[in-house]
Design an enzyme around this catalytic site. Sequence first.
Site, PDB file in Angstrom:
ATOM      1  N   SER A 117       0.821  -1.210   0.000  1.00 14.75           N
ATOM      2  CA  SER A 117       0.000   0.000   0.000  1.00 14.75           C
ATOM      3  C   SER A 117       0.852   1.256   0.000  1.00 14.75           C
ATOM      4  O   SER A 117       1.967   1.268   0.543  1.00 14.75           O
ATOM      5  CB  SER A 117      -0.852  -0.012   1.264  1.00 14.75           C
ATOM      6  OG  SER A 117      -1.457   1.235   1.468  1.00 14.75           O
ATOM      7  N   TYR A 141      -1.589   0.133  10.073  1.00 14.35           N
ATOM      8  CA  TYR A 141      -1.837  -0.643   8.858  1.00 14.35           C
ATOM      9  C   TYR A 141      -0.633  -0.530   7.901  1.00 14.35           C
ATOM     10  O   TYR A 141      -0.108  -1.534   7.407  1.00 14.35           O
ATOM     11  CB  TYR A 141      -3.118  -0.128   8.190  1.00 14.35           C
ATOM     12  CG  TYR A 141      -3.285  -0.540   6.764  1.00 14.35           C
ATOM     13  CD1 TYR A 141      -3.641  -1.839   6.445  1.00 14.35           C
ATOM     14  CD2 TYR A 141      -3.076   0.367   5.723  1.00 14.35           C
ATOM     15  CE1 TYR A 141      -3.782  -2.219   5.117  1.00 14.35           C
ATOM     16  CE2 TYR A 141      -3.220   0.001   4.401  1.00 14.35           C
ATOM     17  CZ  TYR A 141      -3.565  -1.297   4.104  1.00 14.35           C
ATOM     18  OH  TYR A 141      -3.696  -1.673   2.798  1.00 14.35           O
ATOM     19  N   LYS A 145       2.243  -3.425   6.455  1.00  8.97           N
ATOM     20  CA  LYS A 145       2.592  -3.659   5.049  1.00  8.97           C
ATOM     21  C   LYS A 145       4.102  -3.511   4.840  1.00  8.97           C
ATOM     22  O   LYS A 145       4.723  -4.282   4.113  1.00  8.97           O
ATOM     23  CB  LYS A 145       1.821  -2.703   4.139  1.00  8.97           C
ATOM     24  CG  LYS A 145       0.321  -2.950   4.122  1.00  8.97           C
ATOM     25  CD  LYS A 145      -0.016  -4.222   3.353  1.00  8.97           C
ATOM     26  CE  LYS A 145      -1.479  -4.560   3.392  1.00  8.97           C
ATOM     27  NZ  LYS A 145      -1.805  -5.814   2.709  1.00  8.97           N
TER      28      LYS A 145
HETATM   29  N1  UFG Z   1     -13.299  11.202   2.444  1.00 11.32           N
HETATM   30  C1  UFG Z   1     -14.324  12.072   2.728  1.00 11.32           C
HETATM   31  N2  UFG Z   1     -15.491  11.538   3.206  1.00 11.32           N
HETATM   32  C2  UFG Z   1     -15.683  10.211   3.404  1.00 11.32           C
HETATM   33  C3  UFG Z   1     -14.625   9.321   3.083  1.00 11.32           C
HETATM   34  C4  UFG Z   1     -13.442   9.861   2.611  1.00 11.32           C
HETATM   35  O1  UFG Z   1     -14.199  13.288   2.591  1.00 11.32           O
HETATM   36  O2  UFG Z   1     -16.760   9.812   3.852  1.00 11.32           O
HETATM   37  C5  UFG Z   1     -12.029  11.752   1.933  1.00 11.32           C
HETATM   38  C6  UFG Z   1     -10.867  11.462   2.846  1.00 11.32           C
HETATM   39  O3  UFG Z   1     -10.757  12.431   3.847  1.00 11.32           O
HETATM   40  C7  UFG Z   1      -9.700  11.474   1.850  1.00 11.32           C
HETATM   41  C8  UFG Z   1     -10.333  10.972   0.544  1.00 11.32           C
HETATM   42  O4  UFG Z   1     -11.741  11.128   0.711  1.00 11.32           O
HETATM   43  O5  UFG Z   1      -9.282  12.787   1.652  1.00 11.32           O
HETATM   44  C9  UFG Z   1     -10.035   9.511   0.281  1.00 11.32           C
HETATM   45  O6  UFG Z   1     -10.328   8.776   1.453  1.00 11.32           O
HETATM   46  P1  UFG Z   1     -10.377   7.192   1.510  1.00 11.32           P
HETATM   47  O7  UFG Z   1     -10.772   6.825   2.897  1.00 11.32           O
HETATM   48  O8  UFG Z   1     -11.199   6.670   0.385  1.00 11.32           O
HETATM   49  O9  UFG Z   1      -8.881   6.749   1.185  1.00 11.32           O
HETATM   50  P2  UFG Z   1      -7.503   7.142   1.883  1.00 11.32           P
HETATM   51  O10 UFG Z   1      -6.784   8.049   0.945  1.00 11.32           O
HETATM   52  O11 UFG Z   1      -7.674   7.597   3.268  1.00 11.32           O
HETATM   53  O12 UFG Z   1      -6.786   5.718   1.972  1.00 11.32           O
HETATM   54  C10 UFG Z   1      -6.773   4.772   0.909  1.00 11.32           C
HETATM   55  C11 UFG Z   1      -6.864   3.376   1.479  1.00 11.32           C
HETATM   56  C12 UFG Z   1      -5.663   3.088   2.345  1.00 11.32           C
HETATM   57  C13 UFG Z   1      -4.413   3.317   1.542  1.00 11.32           C
HETATM   58  C14 UFG Z   1      -4.410   4.689   0.930  1.00 11.32           C
HETATM   59  C15 UFG Z   1      -3.232   4.819   0.010  1.00 11.32           C
HETATM   60  O13 UFG Z   1      -8.066   3.236   2.224  1.00 11.32           O
HETATM   61  O14 UFG Z   1      -5.704   1.750   2.765  1.00 11.32           O
HETATM   62  O15 UFG Z   1      -5.584   4.906   0.184  1.00 11.32           O
HETATM   63  O16 UFG Z   1      -3.251   5.992  -0.701  1.00 11.32           O
HETATM   64  F1  UFG Z   1      -3.339   3.188   2.317  1.00 11.32           F
END
Ligand code: UFG
Length: 327
Positions: A117, A141, A145
């Site tokens: 990841s 997490y 990894k």
């Molecule tokens: N977000 C919102 N509202 C929500 C969910 C997410 O605004 O309800 C925003 C988050 O704050 C973030 C973006 O959307 O800015 C993406 O969020 P995600 O939770 O979809 O993904 P992340 O970037 O936090 O993390 C994902 C995976 C991880 C991985 C990472 C690597 O979930 O396991 O990408 O880039 F490590």
Amino acid sequence: MKKILVIGGAGYIGSHVARAFLDRGYDVTVFDNLQSGVRENLFDDAKFIHGDIMRPEQLRSAMSSGFDGCVHLAALKAAGQSMLKPGEYAQSNISGTINILNQLLEAGISTVIFSSSAAVYGSPRYLPIDEEHPKDPENFYGFTKLEIERLLDWYDRLKGLRYAAIRYFNAAGYDVRGRVRGVELNPENLLPIVMETAAGIRPKLSIFGTDYPTRDGSCIRDYVHVTDLAEAHVTAFEHILRNGGSLTVNLGSQNGVSVLEMVDRARALTGKPVPADIAPRRPGDPAELVASSEKAKELLGWEPKYSDVDTLITSTWRMYENRSASR
Ligand code: UFG
């Protein structure tokens, strides 16, 4: 015909990986405990073993029929949860992987593709993030990894295990031909949450922060279509078989998309209002994450084909649109 064991193959990414190997003519066996994976994700043209990576004897028995390689995607993956339950994450992600690697060696299977990841990097020191970027995970997490990547490196040196560690950025989308049938349960990622809102399964969506130093104030991420990710697993496996060497690569689209851009485009493409509130920042979210995928391009000839925003949204909406209709 080459035989491949896909551990975690009933999950969201795993099912697309199993599909990609089947499409390239492999004999595929899925091994999954169905904790987060679902039966709907099992394909008629693949074999299935219901088993758990915490049970070495189940792995041993599964591997006894002989395989040319293994893809390992079985893991807990909620970064936020990992900070609250490190013991569970250490057990599943680290101990579980050690079980797999030891059993692979015992069974004489010397090639493994590991789902890693972008979380191994932590907050970006520069963009786009290439594979040489410092590894400083900010959640447990990501730490699990990174530990496995290091373990793989030692097993390669000491035991000749050849591996590809594939660092996914933000996986999104569904098989564009609609062949993957299971929708992720209790999704925590942006796009499925937007889709659940569009489908009326949730009343509204929270946008976590619009005060970031980005073009519209919301976070920027690198979304990569899960079919593009899946195809890279096949290519990486074939690369190892041809050239023999282990490799570690990023997979991203190299294209940053903001949360607000994703939500606006989803409204346009679904024709649904998608009510959204502006909420405070979510702890641990970096403002911007964008991959350099140059290495995957050079080494594997990999190019994302489906990772444009519209394909990400329409292929996901197709899953949720049906779901809301069937309720
Ligand atoms: N977000 C919102 N509202 C929500 C969910 C997410 O605004 O309800 C925003 C988050 O704050 C973030 C973006 O959307 O800015 C993406 O969020 P995600 O939770 O979809 O993904 P992340 O970037 O936090 O993390 C994902 C995976 C991880 C991985 C990472 C690597 O979930 O396991 O990408 O880039 F490590």
